[in-house]
Enzyme design. Sequence first.
Site, PDB file in Angstrom:
ATOM      1  N   GLU A  30      -0.185 -13.770  -1.632  1.00  0.00           N
ATOM      2  CA  GLU A  30       1.121 -13.106  -1.648  1.00  0.00           C
ATOM      3  C   GLU A  30       1.914 -13.316  -2.936  1.00  0.00           C
ATOM      4  O   GLU A  30       3.049 -13.772  -2.912  1.00  0.00           O
ATOM      5  CB  GLU A  30       1.947 -13.552  -0.441  1.00  0.00           C
ATOM      6  CG  GLU A  30       1.355 -13.058   0.856  1.00  0.00           C
ATOM      7  CD  GLU A  30       2.253 -13.352   2.053  1.00  0.00           C
ATOM      8  OE1 GLU A  30       2.574 -12.387   2.758  1.00  0.00           O
ATOM      9  OE2 GLU A  30       2.588 -14.516   2.279  1.00  0.00           O
TER      10      GLU A  30
HETATM   11  C1  ACM Z   1      -0.959 -15.926   4.485  1.00  0.00           C
HETATM   12  O1  ACM Z   1      -0.783 -15.698   5.699  1.00  0.00           O
HETATM   13  N1  ACM Z   1      -0.061 -15.506   3.595  1.00  0.00           N
HETATM   14  C2  ACM Z   1      -2.112 -16.620   4.019  1.00  0.00           C
END
Ligand code: ACM
Length: 697
Positions: A321
């Site tokens: 992310e």
């Molecule tokens: C995640 O759930 N961002 C690994």
Amino acid sequence: MRPFLLLFALLLNYPVFAQPAPPTDTRNLLPVPTSVRWGAGKYLIKRTFSVRLERSDSAVVSTVQALLFSRLYAPGSHPVVTRFVTEGPADLTIRFGKAGNPAAFDEEKYSLRVTPMGVTIDAPTSLGALRGVATLRQLLANQLPTKKNGLEAQFLPEVDIQDQPRFAWRGLLMDAARHFMPVAVIKRNLDGMAAVKLNVLHWHLADDQGFRVESRTLPRLHEVSGQYYTQAQVREVLRYAAARGIRVVPEFDVPGHTIAWQAAYPQLASGDTAYAVYQSWRTANVALDPTKESTYALLDTLFGEMTRLFPDPYFHIGGDENDGRQWRGNPRIMAFAKANGMLKSDGKTLDKHALQTYFNRRVLAMVTKYGKQMVGWDEILGPGLPQDAVIQSWRGRKGLYDAAQAGNRAILSHGYYLDLNQSAASHYATDPLPANNPLTPAQQRLILGGEATMWSEFADSVVVDSRIWPRAAAVAERLWSAREVTNVPDMYRRLGAVSGQLEGLGLQHCRAPEQLLRQLAGPTADVGPLRTLARVLEPVKEYKRHFQGFTYVPSTPLNRLVDAAPAESDVAREFGCQVDTLLNFHTAAGTGLPATPAARMLLGTLRQQLQRWQANNSQLVPLLAASPTLTEYAPLSAALSTAAALGLERLAQLEKGQTPSAAWRAAALRQLDTLNQPAGQTELAVLPHLRRLVEAK
Ligand code: ACM
């Protein structure tokens, strides 16, 4: 098999001695062992139960003494004193070849035999012995006492169990960054893990909202975060886990998810924003500056320290992310990207993946230098990533297969996200290697296993157990037992038994929600009607809880009705099963219901349940009206009552053999649609079942 057939089969390399079909008589065993042969005899347990460990030197074995046998008694029978002996005959003899090292994936295979003469556990390693002891405890659980010489007696059933795991990596992620999880919470969950043979604790220790380990080299990291584990506490957890045959893989998530790091050391930032530790749950896309040597110097110092603190050979660097927006927004980082060929073919746009791969390679070199193997989320996979990185797939199954096809080892978490409040059945149906997987046998061997993940935005140390258990046990079985073990009703039956066993081990998954309900009801009100409602509510699924008229931040207390509602309602699920059985009776009968006692009884049970739900609202209304925190749930209580009334109408039709008119059915379905409105971030879990009842022709 006749001899000539056997010869033929051997010539063809036919798997004559392949695994037998998985056991169907599973009793309370979870995960289902590889092979189980029940006998007719029993081994009676007396007031003293002696255990002989043929290698009392191992630290792991001392756990058997200290913990697993400390509560060796079935409910309702006499307590048993466990005595350890070093020679002579014993009730239980445990033999193993060598002390097993969980971090080396040493064998966990064992055999467990109970005969009327005694009990033995044999295993190549102490890890197998521990797994055998976990199975033994489940054999004992809930055995009804029998009378012998006027005394309550309990027994172990005669059995021959041969067992070994399907996957070597069977993990649970606990997120101590979003809500801090004190050591006691981690320890009791390690007990739960051991009971269902999970063997990897993935400890998510740092994120935007906190850095949770004491760092002696970079102390501002933990100081700005408030709550953290001291290094002594970390070691205590590591010892506790190792004694249960569980490895601990720490995660320090970089380059994204690092606001807390940047609050401590602003020189890490990609821009010129000064951050405080993040007080929001929104994905921030704030990332470390990957172009500055000072970033790598700091990471090297930290990883040097943390790789010494955590002995496991695997070290998780996150990598998820980061959409690169901060990198794109910084002219200096863009100039670095341009100079290093990290722009897309248009010559202007940042190739975020190329820059992050550069970062990953720098981090991988560090981690390797410190003797570790790097694990990262599936975003780190891509051209240029070396094959010794392990990929944890969370965005989809594709990441898992892509990783294996690229020659990387991989673990599956997509489908095992406990925080999304999905059913145990849905996790159970998620197989890392289903029969139709596209991988070659060599690629399949790169799939190490999987991990259930318990992200803690909506779980604090009080409610976290109830968000993990018992659903994590369904994942544990999927990762341990044979692929063919897929009987969902049987899984749920055993999940109930395991849930009771976990309570006995100190897990709070049943107690904590009940306590919360008492608090919500207040000291004077009867908690019963509130409990009736709570038990058929579930928190809204997936990430919807963020988007339903209430903005959560890290300091929001998790003490509303939604936090006491089960992730998966047993009451609703069982009601659904009864509805299905009734509808099967109805289908078989053609019209109405057959005049059998079973059908009558089921009708009576369903009617009683619906009547209780219908009546519950009027009992609950005064409490809901008087409590500011409960008022928002009033529409759901009313909806339960209205929906139950519809269900009762339909039952009456079935009983009288009446087919409802199309107009009645259409109106009833419209009404159910109207009632299907979440409130207080919960929804009524019985509505889909009532819908089936109403829809049935
Ligand atoms: C995640 O759930 N961002 C690994």
